[in-house]
Design a protein around this motif. Sequence first.
Motif, mmCIF file in Angstrom:
data_model
loop_
_atom_site.group_PDB
_atom_site.id
_atom_site.type_symbol
_atom_site.label_atom_id
_atom_site.label_comp_id
_atom_site.label_asym_id
_atom_site.label_seq_id
_atom_site.Cartn_x
_atom_site.Cartn_y
_atom_site.Cartn_z
ATOM 1 N N HIS A 101 0.803 -1.234 0.000
ATOM 2 C CA HIS A 101 0.000 0.000 0.000
ATOM 3 C C HIS A 101 0.829 1.275 0.000
ATOM 4 C CE1 HIS A 101 -3.123 -2.862 0.634
ATOM 5 N NE2 HIS A 101 -2.753 -3.116 1.880
ATOM 6 N N VAL A 102 2.174 1.195 0.072
ATOM 7 C CA VAL A 102 2.976 2.424 0.011
ATOM 8 C C VAL A 102 3.484 2.616 -1.413
ATOM 9 C CG1 VAL A 102 5.151 3.475 0.750
ATOM 10 C CG2 VAL A 102 3.678 2.396 2.424
ATOM 11 N N ALA A 103 3.264 3.813 -1.957
ATOM 12 C CA ALA A 103 3.802 4.170 -3.274
ATOM 13 C C ALA A 103 3.443 3.134 -4.344
ATOM 14 C CB ALA A 103 5.325 4.352 -3.192
ATOM 15 N N GLN A 104 2.151 2.796 -4.380
ATOM 16 C CA GLN A 104 1.649 1.788 -5.314
ATOM 17 C C GLN A 104 1.931 2.170 -6.778
ATOM 18 O OE1 GLN A 104 0.100 -0.827 -3.806
ATOM 19 N NE2 GLN A 104 -0.210 -1.957 -5.715
ATOM 20 N N ALA A 105 1.550 3.381 -7.159
ATOM 21 C CA ALA A 105 1.722 3.792 -8.564
ATOM 22 C C ALA A 105 3.200 3.981 -8.892
ATOM 23 C CB ALA A 105 0.953 5.092 -8.831
ATOM 24 N N ALA A 106 3.952 4.573 -7.951
ATOM 25 C CA ALA A 106 5.370 4.846 -8.217
ATOM 26 C C ALA A 106 6.156 3.573 -8.480
ATOM 27 C CB ALA A 106 5.996 5.607 -7.038
ATOM 28 N N THR A 107 5.738 2.475 -7.857
ATOM 29 C CA THR A 107 6.473 1.220 -8.010
ATOM 30 C C THR A 107 5.887 0.343 -9.113
ATOM 31 O OG1 THR A 107 5.097 0.202 -6.301
ATOM 32 C CG2 THR A 107 7.180 1.162 -5.582
ATOM 33 N N GLY A 108 4.929 0.877 -9.845
ATOM 34 C CA GLY A 108 4.314 0.092 -10.912
ATOM 35 C C GLY A 108 3.661 -1.171 -10.360
ATOM 36 N N GLY A 109 3.263 -1.121 -9.069
ATOM 37 C CA GLY A 109 2.595 -2.260 -8.439
ATOM 38 C C GLY A 109 3.529 -3.414 -8.097
ATOM 39 N N GLN A 110 4.852 -3.244 -8.298
ATOM 40 C CA GLN A 110 5.781 -4.341 -7.962
ATOM 41 C C GLN A 110 5.898 -4.466 -6.440
ATOM 42 O OE1 GLN A 110 9.010 -5.237 -10.320
ATOM 43 N NE2 GLN A 110 8.699 -3.624 -11.831
ATOM 44 N N PRO A 111 6.251 -5.653 -5.951
ATOM 45 C CA PRO A 111 6.386 -5.824 -4.498
ATOM 46 C C PRO A 111 7.662 -5.204 -3.940
ATOM 47 C CG PRO A 111 6.872 -7.874 -5.649
ATOM 48 C CD PRO A 111 6.440 -6.904 -6.701
ATOM 49 N N SER A 112 8.455 -4.571 -4.810
ATOM 50 C CA SER A 112 9.714 -3.958 -4.365
ATOM 51 C C SER A 112 9.680 -2.454 -4.638
ATOM 52 C CB SER A 112 10.877 -4.591 -5.123
ATOM 53 O OG SER A 112 10.677 -4.410 -6.515
ATOM 54 N N ILE A 113 10.659 -1.743 -4.068
ATOM 55 C CA ILE A 113 10.747 -0.294 -4.289
ATOM 56 C C ILE A 113 12.217 0.092 -4.460
ATOM 57 C CG2 ILE A 113 10.759 0.180 -1.769
ATOM 58 C CD1 ILE A 113 9.147 2.786 -2.497
ATOM 59 N N GLY A 114 12.475 1.000 -5.394
ATOM 60 C CA GLY A 114 13.828 1.522 -5.603
ATOM 61 C C GLY A 114 14.001 2.782 -4.779
ATOM 62 N N LEU A 115 15.000 2.796 -3.892
ATOM 63 C CA LEU A 115 15.223 3.961 -3.023
ATOM 64 C C LEU A 115 16.616 4.533 -3.271
ATOM 65 C CD1 LEU A 115 13.706 2.624 0.329
ATOM 66 C CD2 LEU A 115 12.697 4.341 -1.209
ATOM 67 N N ARG A 116 16.683 5.866 -3.286
ATOM 68 C CA ARG A 116 17.973 6.522 -3.487
ATOM 69 C C ARG A 116 18.004 7.808 -2.688
ATOM 70 N NH1 ARG A 116 21.681 9.653 -6.568
ATOM 71 N NH2 ARG A 116 20.557 10.879 -8.142
ATOM 72 N N CYS A 117 19.146 8.091 -2.091
ATOM 73 C CA CYS A 117 19.354 9.340 -1.361
ATOM 74 C C CYS A 117 20.375 10.156 -2.137
ATOM 75 C CB CYS A 117 19.857 9.012 0.051
ATOM 76 S SG CYS A 117 20.296 10.472 0.998
#
Length: 339
Positions: A101-117
């Motif tokens: 449920h976090v950043a659903q659209a941004a992740t294209g619905g994938q179960p993973s997320i790309g994070l960068r600082c």
Amino acid sequence: MLLDGNLPESIAQAARTIRSGGLIGLPTETVYGLAANATDDTAVDAIFTAKGRPSDHPLIVHVASAVAVPHFASSVPPFAQALMDAYWPGPLTLILPRHAHVAQAATGGQPSIGLRCPNHPVAQALLVACAAPGNTPEQGGSAVFGVAAPSANRFGRLSPTTAQHVQAELGNQLLILDGGSCTVGIESTIIDCTRGVPVLLRPGAITAEQVAATTGCKVLKPQDLDSAAPKASGTLEAHYAPAAKVRIMDSKSLQTGLNLIGSDAANMGVYARSVMRSASSKIIIRRMPDDPSATAQQLFAVLRSMDEQGVRLIWIEDLPYTAEWDAVRDRIERAAASA
Ligand code: TXA
Ligand code: MG
């Protein structure tokens, strides 16, 4: 519209735009991004529309510091933590398991997320300013705001490394923070941290050797895994392409080609470390630096400027086959693949 990214009022205006669901052009040390609130699915949809990018291609979410990571990622393996400790802020994106449920659209619905600082001061200032008032690190809180930002180019095209490039790609309506020329010049290294060992999805300024040394792990490539890697548009074969056709040639064939073409050649560009001679004054010859970081820094700007000068064919001298050239070689081979 360009805003001077060094002015506090520009940062405040850009942060207001992001917080109210708008898009901005954002400088980072790698390339410029097209940024929106990562947890606002409507704002994120506008990124996909502006870029012409398929909406199932996940975006990278940018955070002010590693403090924000547990908000987006459900777990962080020790080797990923070691990479964050060593290279953040910096040109390194980590793919981590995502909270549902976090950043659903941004992740294209994938179960993973790309994070960068990112470590560009303008990007840092913007990320801190986007965090809710009272919730910034200075005020004792944690900056959990995430900004989704793919490179600010139209889908399949060269990533922009100046504010003017962003304007040329996406038009003058967009509010763009001008932070000067990007110092790295090619997109971040992407490491998939969801497979038990680091997997290099996209080479960049942080090398596979550095990742191996920091984590003590062997770094795998997607082709070393049996299961299909997640979709990553930066990993499509034809990507990062100028409008001109690109051919990679060794210095001898390149000089022979120039000799054969003689004095009539026009609409051609050459990008080479070796000194090249041409009988045509219309061929645009650019000297490639001997150093891979310096080449990365100018690569997209050189290709873009050849496009702008009407070049139809670019001959690029092949690169030394050493690991330090891997990231630049990756981008040049992809540019050549789209011909
Ligand atoms: O340097 C950079 O990374 C720049 C600046 C703006 O930060 N951003 C950038 O974003 O290059 P973009 O969207 O052009 O490329 C992001 C890449 C894509 O290939 C995307 O598919 C991949 O990261 N990616 C993002 N999230 C992912 C995920 N959950 N799993 C696999 N790949 C992912
Ligand atoms: Mg991109």
